[in-house]
Design an enzyme around this catalytic site. Structure first.
Site, PDB file in Angstrom:
ATOM      1  N   ARG A  54      24.104  12.260   1.354  1.00 46.03           N
ATOM      2  CA  ARG A  54      24.536  11.637   0.154  1.00 46.03           C
ATOM      3  C   ARG A  54      24.671  10.028   0.185  1.00 46.03           C
ATOM      4  NH1 ARG A  54      28.267  16.058   0.412  1.00 46.03           N
ATOM      5  NH2 ARG A  54      27.429  17.625  -1.021  1.00 46.03           N
ATOM      6  N   LYS A 113      17.359  -1.194  -6.340  1.00 48.56           N
ATOM      7  CA  LYS A 113      16.500  -0.082  -7.014  1.00 48.56           C
ATOM      8  C   LYS A 113      15.473   0.801  -6.161  1.00 48.56           C
ATOM      9  CE  LYS A 113      16.319  -1.518 -11.761  1.00 48.56           C
ATOM     10  NZ  LYS A 113      15.405  -2.052 -12.785  1.00 48.56           N
ATOM     11  N   LYS A 124      17.256 -13.553  -8.995  1.00 49.34           N
ATOM     12  CA  LYS A 124      17.407 -12.078  -9.111  1.00 49.34           C
ATOM     13  C   LYS A 124      18.954 -11.847  -8.672  1.00 49.34           C
ATOM     14  CE  LYS A 124      15.815  -7.336  -8.432  1.00 49.34           C
ATOM     15  NZ  LYS A 124      14.837  -6.683  -8.170  1.00 49.34           N
ATOM     16  N   ARG A 165      20.379  -7.002 -16.848  1.00 52.33           N
ATOM     17  CA  ARG A 165      19.269  -6.638 -15.887  1.00 52.33           C
ATOM     18  C   ARG A 165      18.158  -6.246 -16.594  1.00 52.33           C
ATOM     19  NH1 ARG A 165      19.846  -3.855  -9.861  1.00 52.33           N
ATOM     20  NH2 ARG A 165      17.669  -4.062  -9.279  1.00 52.33           N
ATOM     21  N   HIS A 207       6.948  -5.195 -17.618  1.00 50.23           N
ATOM     22  CA  HIS A 207       6.889  -3.956 -17.048  1.00 50.23           C
ATOM     23  C   HIS A 207       6.547  -2.782 -17.897  1.00 50.23           C
ATOM     24  CE1 HIS A 207       8.328  -6.454 -14.018  1.00 50.23           C
ATOM     25  NE2 HIS A 207       8.591  -5.508 -13.103  1.00 50.23           N
ATOM     26  N   HIS A 222       3.620  -1.097 -16.839  1.00 52.03           N
ATOM     27  CA  HIS A 222       3.664   0.287 -16.039  1.00 52.03           C
ATOM     28  C   HIS A 222       2.792   1.451 -16.893  1.00 52.03           C
ATOM     29  CE1 HIS A 222       7.902  -0.003 -14.541  1.00 52.03           C
ATOM     30  NE2 HIS A 222       7.083  -0.619 -13.836  1.00 52.03           N
TER      31      HIS A 222
HETATM   32  P1  NAD Z   1       2.822  -2.476  -1.508  1.00 55.70           P
HETATM   33  O1  NAD Z   1       4.059  -1.948  -0.661  1.00 55.70           O
HETATM   34  O2  NAD Z   1       1.688  -1.262  -1.563  1.00 55.70           O
HETATM   35  O3  NAD Z   1       1.989  -3.491  -0.461  1.00 55.70           O
HETATM   36  C1  NAD Z   1       0.890  -3.873  -0.804  1.00 55.70           C
HETATM   37  C2  NAD Z   1      -0.240  -3.836   0.447  1.00 55.70           C
HETATM   38  O4  NAD Z   1      -0.125  -4.693   1.275  1.00 55.70           O
HETATM   39  C3  NAD Z   1      -0.124  -2.507   1.116  1.00 55.70           C
HETATM   40  O5  NAD Z   1      -1.371  -2.097   1.318  1.00 55.70           O
HETATM   41  C4  NAD Z   1       0.845  -2.776   2.407  1.00 55.70           C
HETATM   42  O6  NAD Z   1       0.423  -2.011   3.424  1.00 55.70           O
HETATM   43  C5  NAD Z   1       0.187  -4.022   2.645  1.00 55.70           C
HETATM   44  N1  NAD Z   1       1.036  -4.979   3.394  1.00 55.70           N
HETATM   45  C6  NAD Z   1       2.451  -4.875   3.322  1.00 55.70           C
HETATM   46  N2  NAD Z   1       2.750  -6.158   4.029  1.00 55.70           N
HETATM   47  C7  NAD Z   1       1.938  -6.445   4.600  1.00 55.70           C
HETATM   48  C8  NAD Z   1       1.706  -7.619   5.705  1.00 55.70           C
HETATM   49  N3  NAD Z   1       2.791  -8.695   5.924  1.00 55.70           N
HETATM   50  N4  NAD Z   1       0.231  -7.913   5.892  1.00 55.70           N
HETATM   51  C9  NAD Z   1      -0.728  -7.305   5.386  1.00 55.70           C
HETATM   52  N5  NAD Z   1      -0.488  -6.217   4.550  1.00 55.70           N
HETATM   53  C10 NAD Z   1       0.653  -6.013   4.393  1.00 55.70           C
HETATM   54  O7  NAD Z   1       3.104  -3.077  -2.574  1.00 55.70           O
HETATM   55  P2  NAD Z   1       4.109  -4.608  -3.123  1.00 55.70           P
HETATM   56  O8  NAD Z   1       3.481  -5.144  -3.992  1.00 55.70           O
HETATM   57  O9  NAD Z   1       4.887  -4.787  -2.220  1.00 55.70           O
HETATM   58  O10 NAD Z   1       5.070  -3.398  -3.839  1.00 55.70           O
HETATM   59  C11 NAD Z   1       4.750  -2.773  -4.911  1.00 55.70           C
HETATM   60  C12 NAD Z   1       5.639  -1.610  -5.373  1.00 55.70           C
HETATM   61  O11 NAD Z   1       6.938  -2.178  -5.434  1.00 55.70           O
HETATM   62  C13 NAD Z   1       5.617  -0.925  -6.377  1.00 55.70           C
HETATM   63  O12 NAD Z   1       5.533   0.439  -6.217  1.00 55.70           O
HETATM   64  C14 NAD Z   1       6.662  -1.468  -7.567  1.00 55.70           C
HETATM   65  O13 NAD Z   1       6.975  -0.191  -8.209  1.00 55.70           O
HETATM   66  C15 NAD Z   1       7.760  -1.402  -6.671  1.00 55.70           C
HETATM   67  N6  NAD Z   1       8.504  -2.621  -7.165  1.00 55.70           N
HETATM   68  C16 NAD Z   1      10.105  -2.278  -6.907  1.00 55.70           C
HETATM   69  C17 NAD Z   1      11.028  -2.915  -7.495  1.00 55.70           C
HETATM   70  C18 NAD Z   1      12.503  -2.690  -7.369  1.00 55.70           C
HETATM   71  O14 NAD Z   1      13.484  -3.250  -7.825  1.00 55.70           O
HETATM   72  N7  NAD Z   1      12.866  -1.554  -6.456  1.00 55.70           N
HETATM   73  C19 NAD Z   1      10.678  -4.363  -7.980  1.00 55.70           C
HETATM   74  C20 NAD Z   1       9.213  -4.419  -8.182  1.00 55.70           C
HETATM   75  C21 NAD Z   1       8.083  -3.821  -7.603  1.00 55.70           C
HETATM   76  N1  GLY Z   2      12.462  -5.298 -10.667  1.00 53.13           N
HETATM   77  C1  GLY Z   2      13.423  -5.065 -11.633  1.00 53.13           C
HETATM   78  C2  GLY Z   2      14.831  -4.835 -11.122  1.00 53.13           C
HETATM   79  O1  GLY Z   2      14.998  -4.932 -10.076  1.00 53.13           O
HETATM   80  O2  GLY Z   2      15.629  -4.750 -12.078  1.00 53.13           O
END
Ligand code: NAD
Ligand code: GLY
Length: 362
Positions: free
Chosen positions: A118, A140, A224, A238, A245, A249
């Protein structure tokens, strides 16, 4: 090193930004409550940084889990692997999940931490620009469902965010640009002077000039953090962080997760949202054109892929911002000021999407 506080009462936490932080035990270990740590990473990041993180945490009982890389693996099945690793390690409630990687690893590791017993502690160590400016902050966590991006998840704040800016040195250019999309987003929705700064400094950012990159991360995290402090669970303001997006999306889901990078889809989505704001008479066309130039300067795509508008509308209707059957959109009043609204005729959005996609096909 810069430290930004996310003020959420008992769930407050620091964001540390700077070079060399993966090697600083005092930074990485400071927030960890117990002895047990599960480091979750993927097979791209592991060879680059896993050993260093484990060495820095040598005083802890550290287990590792290396997941397959990629958005296509951001599923419940992968989260189950993380939960299995926690159970099989015999970890109890004082254990910590450390996410080492981009947003995909962070979102899944955070969701597993939210679910295990949990909710256990969760430390974000983001290694992509996108994760350092956005997904690493704010709590998130989620996985995708075939019919909708981030459909299954939880709010679960990290105990700290440690953004080692040196890790961006190994990031592919395409991923750096994808991260810039979220940086541009902050300027577009809430900080016009920051957008001005981005316009002036885009070539330094693309050249990874350390001071420019560090400032872009710092300012993005400050913005943020302020939004998350006001509305942690997205009951109100927020939602502006989702600018671009809802359209983005749909692009991601319909292209097959991983074909378009999240940041690339958001870039096009922001421009579609800005154009729809112009269509609605809310935004001056010059402002939308200026945003397009900034996105273009960052080397990001500016047009959607050729998709059927009916499927696009259906995918948009799966967005988490849909309430009572209405798609709530983040639109712009001017650069630096966004608003969330469902006050538009549904057929107007349908026509807008059809026109936008027809333009691509023609
Ligand atoms: P990702 O995690 O897929 O990373 C991108 C690529 O870079 C991957 O191949 C990864 O293995 C590689 N990588 C990571 N660090 C590296 C480094 N230092 N050197 C070389 N390669 C490296 O993608 P992302 O763009 O980091 O994240 C996208 C994801 O985040 C999506 O799923 C999206 O929905 C999510 N997201 C979440 C939030 C949130 O608030 N939680 C906000 C925005 C996006
Ligand atoms: N990436 C949108 C949020 O964190 O609310």
């Amino acid at each position: 090193m810069t430290k930004i506080e996310v003020g959420l009462g008992s769930r407050s936490y620091p964001i540390h930004i700077g070079p060399g932080l993966l090697d600083r035990t005092e930074t990485l270990a400071a927030a960890i409550p117990g002895r047990d740590v599960l480091v979750v990473t993927n097979d791209v990041v592991a060879p680059l940084y896993l050993e260093r993180v484990c060495n820095t945490l040598s005083g802890f009982r550290v287990r590792q889990l290396v997941l397959p890389d990629g958005e296509a693996h951001k599923t419940l099945a992968t989260v189950e692997k993380i939960l299995d690793a926690l159970v099989n390690s015999g970890y109890s409630r004082d254990a910590t999940v450390l996410a080492l990687g981009g947003g995909v690893v962070g979102d899944m590791a955070g969701f597993a931490a939210a679910c295990y017993q949990r909710g256990i502690a969760f430390l974000q160590v983001p290694t992509t620009l996108l994760a350092q400016v956005d997904s690493g902050v704010g709590g998130k966590t989620a996985v995708n469902h075939p019919q909708g991006k981030n459909m299954i998840g939880a709010f679960h704040q990290p105990i700290a965010v440690v953004a080692d800016t040196d890790t961006l040195g190994t990031l592919p250019d395409r991923e750096l640009k994808a991260g810039l999309a979220e940086v541009i987003k902050y300027g577009a929705i809430m900080d016009r002077p920051f957008l001005d700064w981005l316009e002036l400094n885009m070539s330094d950012l693309l050249a990874r000039q350390p001071a420019a990159v560090a400032y872009a991360i710092q300012r993005s995290c400050e913005l943020k953090a302020r939004v998350v402090e006001m509305d942690e669970r997205e009951h109100g303001c927020r939602a502006i962080l989702n600018f671009g997006h809802t359209f983005g999306h749909a692009i991601e889901a319909l292209s097959g997760y991983g074909q378009w990078l999240h940041g690339e889809a958001v870039a096009v989505g922001m421009l579609m949202a800005a154009d729809f704001s112009v269509t609605r008479g809310m935004l001056n066309a010059d402002e939308a054109a200026r945003l397009r130039r900034v996105v273009e300067a960052a080397g990001l795509p500016v047009t959607p892929p050729a998709l059927a508008s009916s499927a696009f509308m259906q995918a948009m209707a799966h967005d988490k911002k849909v309430l009572g059957g209405r798609i709530r959109l983040v639109l712009l009043r001017q650069l630096g000021e966004a608003t969330v609204t469902d006050d538009y005729p549904a057929d107007e959005l349908g026509r807008f999407v059809t026109n936008a996609l027809e333009e691509v096909a023609s």
